[in-house]
Motif scaffolding. Structure first.
Motif, PDB file in Angstrom:
ATOM      1  N   GLU A  94       0.892  -1.185  -0.118  1.00  0.00           N
ATOM      2  CA  GLU A  94      -0.154   0.079  -0.278  1.00  0.00           C
ATOM      3  C   GLU A  94       1.030   1.355   0.059  1.00  0.00           C
ATOM      4  OE1 GLU A  94      -3.989   1.743   1.872  1.00  0.00           O
ATOM      5  OE2 GLU A  94      -2.313   0.522   2.849  1.00  0.00           O
ATOM      6  N   PHE A  95       0.520   2.274  -0.736  1.00  0.00           N
ATOM      7  CA  PHE A  95       1.671   3.689  -0.632  1.00  0.00           C
ATOM      8  C   PHE A  95       0.671   4.161   0.074  1.00  0.00           C
ATOM      9  CE2 PHE A  95       1.840   7.611  -2.686  1.00  0.00           C
ATOM     10  CZ  PHE A  95       3.649   7.840  -2.654  1.00  0.00           C
ATOM     11  N   VAL A  96       1.462   4.868   0.807  1.00  0.00           N
ATOM     12  CA  VAL A  96       0.442   5.635   2.646  1.00  0.00           C
ATOM     13  C   VAL A  96       0.990   6.826   2.384  1.00  0.00           C
ATOM     14  CG1 VAL A  96       0.427   5.788   4.888  1.00  0.00           C
ATOM     15  CG2 VAL A  96       0.996   3.148   3.346  1.00  0.00           C
ATOM     16  N   VAL A  97      -0.324   7.601   2.465  1.00  0.00           N
ATOM     17  CA  VAL A  97      -0.027   9.176   2.318  1.00  0.00           C
ATOM     18  C   VAL A  97      -1.098   9.356   3.882  1.00  0.00           C
ATOM     19  CG1 VAL A  97      -1.330  11.475   1.944  1.00  0.00           C
ATOM     20  CG2 VAL A  97      -1.081   9.240  -0.027  1.00  0.00           C
ATOM     21  N   VAL A  98       0.187  10.137   4.221  1.00  0.00           N
ATOM     22  CA  VAL A  98       0.139  10.957   6.197  1.00  0.00           C
ATOM     23  C   VAL A  98       0.203  12.352   5.728  1.00  0.00           C
ATOM     24  CG1 VAL A  98       1.737  11.149   7.965  1.00  0.00           C
ATOM     25  CG2 VAL A  98       1.829   9.527   6.715  1.00  0.00           C
ATOM     26  N   ARG A 120     -10.603  10.690   2.447  1.00  0.00           N
ATOM     27  CA  ARG A 120     -10.129  10.793   0.972  1.00  0.00           C
ATOM     28  C   ARG A 120      -9.206  10.067   0.972  1.00  0.00           C
ATOM     29  NH1 ARG A 120     -11.616  13.822  -3.255  1.00  0.00           N
ATOM     30  NH2 ARG A 120     -11.053  11.649  -4.042  1.00  0.00           N
ATOM     31  N   GLY A 121      -8.658   9.170   2.095  1.00  0.00           N
ATOM     32  CA  GLY A 121      -7.846   7.952   1.602  1.00  0.00           C
ATOM     33  C   GLY A 121      -6.414   8.097   2.449  1.00  0.00           C
ATOM     34  N   ALA A 122      -6.534   8.609   3.071  1.00  0.00           N
ATOM     35  CA  ALA A 122      -5.129   9.100   3.668  1.00  0.00           C
ATOM     36  C   ALA A 122      -5.181   8.589   4.763  1.00  0.00           C
ATOM     37  CB  ALA A 122      -4.910  10.316   4.877  1.00  0.00           C
ATOM     38  N   ARG A 123      -3.732   7.669   5.239  1.00  0.00           N
ATOM     39  CA  ARG A 123      -3.822   6.669   6.352  1.00  0.00           C
ATOM     40  C   ARG A 123      -2.402   7.050   7.511  1.00  0.00           C
ATOM     41  NH1 ARG A 123      -7.493   5.190   5.371  1.00  0.00           N
ATOM     42  NH2 ARG A 123      -7.698   3.366   3.605  1.00  0.00           N
ATOM     43  N   GLY A 124      -2.471   7.881   7.542  1.00  0.00           N
ATOM     44  CA  GLY A 124      -1.843   8.809   8.918  1.00  0.00           C
ATOM     45  C   GLY A 124      -1.700  10.651   8.855  1.00  0.00           C
ATOM     46  N   PHE A 125      -2.046  10.930  10.048  1.00  0.00           N
ATOM     47  CA  PHE A 125      -2.128  12.414  10.052  1.00  0.00           C
ATOM     48  C   PHE A 125      -0.811  12.585  10.841  1.00  0.00           C
ATOM     49  CE2 PHE A 125      -4.499  15.779  13.010  1.00  0.00           C
ATOM     50  CZ  PHE A 125      -4.191  16.634  11.788  1.00  0.00           C
ATOM     51  N   ARG A 126      -0.374  13.773   9.849  1.00  0.00           N
ATOM     52  CA  ARG A 126       0.473  14.235  10.914  1.00  0.00           C
ATOM     53  C   ARG A 126       0.090  16.020  11.083  1.00  0.00           C
ATOM     54  NH1 ARG A 126       4.665  17.892   7.612  1.00  0.00           N
ATOM     55  NH2 ARG A 126       3.630  19.183   9.832  1.00  0.00           N
ATOM     56  N   GLY A 127       1.420  16.887  11.857  1.00  0.00           N
ATOM     57  CA  GLY A 127       0.854  18.205  12.640  1.00  0.00           C
ATOM     58  C   GLY A 127       2.077  18.415  13.739  1.00  0.00           C
ATOM     59  N   GLY A 158      -9.353   7.909  12.869  1.00  0.00           N
ATOM     60  CA  GLY A 158      -9.012   6.151  13.223  1.00  0.00           C
ATOM     61  C   GLY A 158      -7.643   6.517  12.529  1.00  0.00           C
ATOM     62  N   LEU A 159      -6.701   7.638  12.603  1.00  0.00           N
ATOM     63  CA  LEU A 159      -5.833   8.209  11.792  1.00  0.00           C
ATOM     64  C   LEU A 159      -4.771   7.659  12.568  1.00  0.00           C
ATOM     65  CD1 LEU A 159      -6.121  10.604   9.047  1.00  0.00           C
ATOM     66  CD2 LEU A 159      -6.056   7.944   8.885  1.00  0.00           C
ATOM     67  N   PRO A 160      -3.446   7.279  12.772  1.00  0.00           N
ATOM     68  CA  PRO A 160      -1.928   6.943  13.418  1.00  0.00           C
ATOM     69  C   PRO A 160      -1.834   8.376  12.731  1.00  0.00           C
ATOM     70  CG  PRO A 160      -2.481   5.617  11.572  1.00  0.00           C
ATOM     71  CD  PRO A 160      -3.815   5.931  11.066  1.00  0.00           C
ATOM     72  N   VAL A 161      -1.014   9.311  14.347  1.00  0.00           N
ATOM     73  CA  VAL A 161      -0.198  10.419  14.435  1.00  0.00           C
ATOM     74  C   VAL A 161       1.094  10.399  14.395  1.00  0.00           C
ATOM     75  CG1 VAL A 161       0.062  11.822  15.896  1.00  0.00           C
ATOM     76  CG2 VAL A 161      -2.405  11.439  15.459  1.00  0.00           C
ATOM     77  N   VAL A 162       1.084  11.048  12.838  1.00  0.00           N
ATOM     78  CA  VAL A 162       2.785  11.323  13.316  1.00  0.00           C
ATOM     79  C   VAL A 162       3.256  13.234  13.407  1.00  0.00           C
ATOM     80  CG1 VAL A 162       5.000  11.729  11.847  1.00  0.00           C
ATOM     81  CG2 VAL A 162       3.580   9.974  11.017  1.00  0.00           C
ATOM     82  N   ALA A 178       2.259   9.693  20.275  1.00  0.00           N
ATOM     83  CA  ALA A 178       2.577   9.713  18.555  1.00  0.00           C
ATOM     84  C   ALA A 178       2.717   8.070  18.636  1.00  0.00           C
ATOM     85  CB  ALA A 178       4.174  10.316  18.381  1.00  0.00           C
ATOM     86  N   ASP A 179       2.511   7.803  17.583  1.00  0.00           N
ATOM     87  CA  ASP A 179       2.551   6.456  16.448  1.00  0.00           C
ATOM     88  C   ASP A 179       3.873   6.442  15.998  1.00  0.00           C
ATOM     89  OD1 ASP A 179      -0.225   5.241  16.891  1.00  0.00           O
ATOM     90  OD2 ASP A 179      -0.498   7.001  15.826  1.00  0.00           O
ATOM     91  N   ALA A 180       3.827   7.130  14.995  1.00  0.00           N
ATOM     92  CA  ALA A 180       5.519   7.715  14.780  1.00  0.00           C
ATOM     93  C   ALA A 180       6.175   9.014  15.532  1.00  0.00           C
ATOM     94  CB  ALA A 180       5.474   7.601  13.671  1.00  0.00           C
TER      95      ALA A 180
END
Ligand code: PEP
Ligand code: MN
Length: 357
Positions: A94-98, A120-127, A158-162, A178-180
């Motif tokens: 899977e191509f993962v968009v954060v 819209r298909g992001a699999r991670g959340f950044r901030g 439901g998105l993991p967080v960076v 954080a998840d990462a």
């Protein structure tokens, strides 16, 4: 040094090899491919000089790793590594968009962005809650309050967080949320920080220093891995050159070079890479075609009001268009791109995420 086993090697044979190597004071790392297992030996290789490794049952070959980076080098692993980002695997099919804002601002903008990018298909959340800013007078992040907003964004989307950590003294705190853990460009060679995140078992997103070579980046990853944390995701985010038409020069070639040199996953950051929102789609498409494992993209509900990096942030419509436009490039690269919301939400944040292992 790596020990390559014969096809069909038994678990007993692997254990025996490991025991002999570890008895000489080295650590071992096992990487399983389809037919073979690679046993990486970490430590003073001189001590293995008198061990007749080639005579051990199950051993096919013994090779030194000639690159300055060892654990990060491609030879060290039998296959590409996937690194977990919460329930998502980075570096697999899977191509993962954060995606998410440069900085965590208000609860309203952060949650709205998380919900939208998830849909819209992001699999991670950044901030960023702790922001590295060139001027000390610019907005430098909400700190712990921002981390709490990120935890809420994870629960709702439901998105993991960076999120970025800048100070070794804050690694434990940020790792709870954080998840990462993101190590930013400016800290890529902050060696105490690299070692500190290496002591956690939280995955690390390591961004390329804007002045760093590919080898420098891989040696920075090695710092993290040498502490026992092998879960490193690399990120190409552009470098400083004489060019002034773009904020940074996005180094597209670094993506296939990294994929050749290392087994670690590689993301691309087209937002910092170009520094302008109109450049985000073409750089994203090129990165996907060049073999990147995913993207790190800045998105804001009203980029003109963003507290940082508004000029390079996509609004919701632009992010949706990016995901639509990306699909054929991802497919051409042999990957899958999620188009809808995540199926299963990751567990709500409970207690400390720093494990003692
Ligand atoms: C960021 O991702 O918001 C950031 C500060 O990036 P970089 O460290 O690459 O400048
Ligand atoms: Mn930014």
């Amino acid at each position: 040094m790596i020990i390559v086993t014969r096809p069909g090697v038994t678990e007993d044979e692997i254990d025996q090899i490991r025991e002999r190597v570890e008895a000489m004071g080295l650590r071992t790392h096992i990487s399983r491919g389809v037919a073979r297992v690679i046993i990486g030996c970490i430590g003073d290789e001189e001590r293995l000089r008198h061990l007749p490794l080639l005579r051990f049952p199950g051993v096919e070959a013994v090779h030194p790793v000639l690159k300055p980076y060892k654990l990060a080098s491609r030879e060290f692993a039998a296959a590409s590594t996937t690194v977990p980002l919460g329930p998502v695997q980075v570096g697999g099919a899977e191509f993962v968009v954060v995606a998410g804002p440069c900085s965590v601002e208000t609860e309203e903008t952060t949650l709205a962005t998380a919900r939208f990018v998830a849909s819209r298909g992001a699999r991670g959340f950044r901030g960023g809650a702790f922001k590295p800013r060139t001027s000390p007078y610019s907005f430098r992040g909400l700190g712990q309050e921002g981390l709490a907003i990120l935890a809420q964004a994870r629960r709702e989307s439901g998105l993991p967080v960076v999120t970025e950590v800048m100070d070794p003294r804050q690694v434990e705190l940020v790792a709870e949320y954080a998840d990462a853990l993101q190590i930013g460009s400016r800290n890529m060679q902050n060696f105490p920080l690299l070692s500190e995140v290496g002591r956690t078992r939280r995955p690390v997103l390591l961004k390329r220093g804007m002045w760093a070579t590919v080898t420098d980046l891989l040696l920075a990853a090695e710092y993290v891995m040498a502490q026992g944390n092998l879960q490193v995701i690399l990120c190409e985010r552009g470098i400083r050159t004489f060019e002034t038409a773009t904020r940074n020069t996005f180094d597209l070639a670094a993506i296939p070079v990294l994929k050749r040199e290392t087994h670690l996953p590689v993301l691309a950051d087209p937002s910092h890479g170009g520094g302008r929102r109109d450049l985000v789609p073409p750089l994203s498409f090129a990165a996907a075609a060049a073999g990147a494992d995913g993207l790190l993209v800045e998105v804001h509900p009203r980029p003109e009001e963003a507290w940082s990096d508004g000029e390079q942030s996509l609004d919701f419509g632009e992010f949706g268009a990016l995901m639509d436009g990306l699909a054929p490039f991802v497919a051409a690269a042999g990957r899958r791109l999620a188009q809808g919301p995540p199926q299963a939400a990751p567990p709500a944040d409970g207690g400390s995420r720093v494990s003692a292992e």
